[in-house]
Design an enzyme around this catalytic site. Structure first.
Site, short mmCIF file in Angstrom:
data_model
loop_
_atom_site.label_atom_id
_atom_site.label_comp_id
_atom_site.label_asym_id
_atom_site.label_seq_id
_atom_site.Cartn_x
_atom_site.Cartn_y
_atom_site.Cartn_z
N ASP A 190 0.83 -1.20 0.00
CA ASP A 190 0.00 0.00 0.00
C ASP A 190 0.87 1.26 0.00
OD1 ASP A 190 -2.68 1.41 0.51
OD2 ASP A 190 -1.51 2.04 2.25
N GLU B 50 -2.06 -5.29 -3.79
CA GLU B 50 -1.13 -4.51 -2.97
C GLU B 50 -0.05 -5.40 -2.39
OE1 GLU B 50 -3.69 -0.69 -1.40
OE2 GLU B 50 -3.77 -2.51 -0.19
#
Length: 228
Positions: A44, A116
């Site tokens: 992320d 992610e």
């Protein structure tokens, strides 16, 4: 390494020197204790920086606040889910039996999180430059909008700016309850403004969605008080 993972590496244009990282990135917590959530956390941040760099380069006249909103619009779950589908992640993600039976391989949140995690795995395997290259390739086909619709303020951003404009501290968000089965949870979130002794709640299908709902409720309260 099985054929599915080899094909995924080809689509990623990256051959892992440590294939275990890719396996872990594709492992949901319902499958194993050695799951992908830490890699998701890392990915992320890598994704955020890579997209920020891309926007800084392409949108040279846009101010900081608008850049932040364009980035948030780009890395939202819907976009990541679409990119995960393009990479074929539903075919290679590892789920526990219950999660698999309930259609977890199609769930947008699971696929977005897995993407992610894959980005985080590439970063650990080969460094930021390679991970950044992956992000740039993934977002080549994603339209980068800088119009007013794209940079419209979400409730959390609007609430934050309202408070900062009055020299007040940022709101506190807390998950007070998690409702429903593991594969279909809703999050009950509190939003508190300590200085005003205001407390509002919101419910959403993810923690982020719950926070946005709570922020929207708080904005309604603040606007109602201001109108009195």
């Amino acid at each position: 390494m099985n054929n599915g993972l080899m094909a995924l590496q080809a689509r990623l244009q990256h051959e892992f020197s440590n294939p275990g990282l890719l396996t872990r990135a594709l492992t949901h917590r319902s499958f194993s204790l050695d799951h992908n959530e830490r890699l998701e956390f890392l990915g992320d941040s890598v994704l955020g920086l890579a997209v920020a760099d891309l926007l800084y380069e392409r949108l040279s006249t846009l101010p900081e606040g608008d850049l932040s909103r364009v980035r948030a619009n780009l890395v939202k779950q819907d976009t990541l889910h679409h990119l995960a589908l393009g990479l074929g992640l539903p075919e290679v993600i590892r789920l526990g039996e219950g999660e698999a039976r309930s259609g977890g391989h199609k769930r947008p949140s699971i696929l977005a999180d897995a993407l992610e995690a894959v980005i985080g795995a590439v970063y650990l395997d080969a460094g930021f430059a390679v991970a950044q290259g992956l992000v740039r390739r993934l977002f080549q086909a994603v339209e980068i909008k800088s119009d007013m619709e794209a940079i419209g303020k979400d409730p959390k951003t609007e609430l934050q700016e309202w408070l900062q404009g009055r020299k007040m501290n940022l709101p506190l968000y807390r998950v007070v309850a998690t409702l429903g089965a593991a594969h279909k949870q809703t999050f009950d979130v509190e939003c508190e403004i300590v200085e005003l002794n205001f407390l509002e709640r919101g419910i959403g299908g993810s923690r982020r969605a719950g926070e946005q709902a709570a922020a929207a409720a708080m904005l309604q309260t603040l606007k109602a008080k201001a109108a009195q």
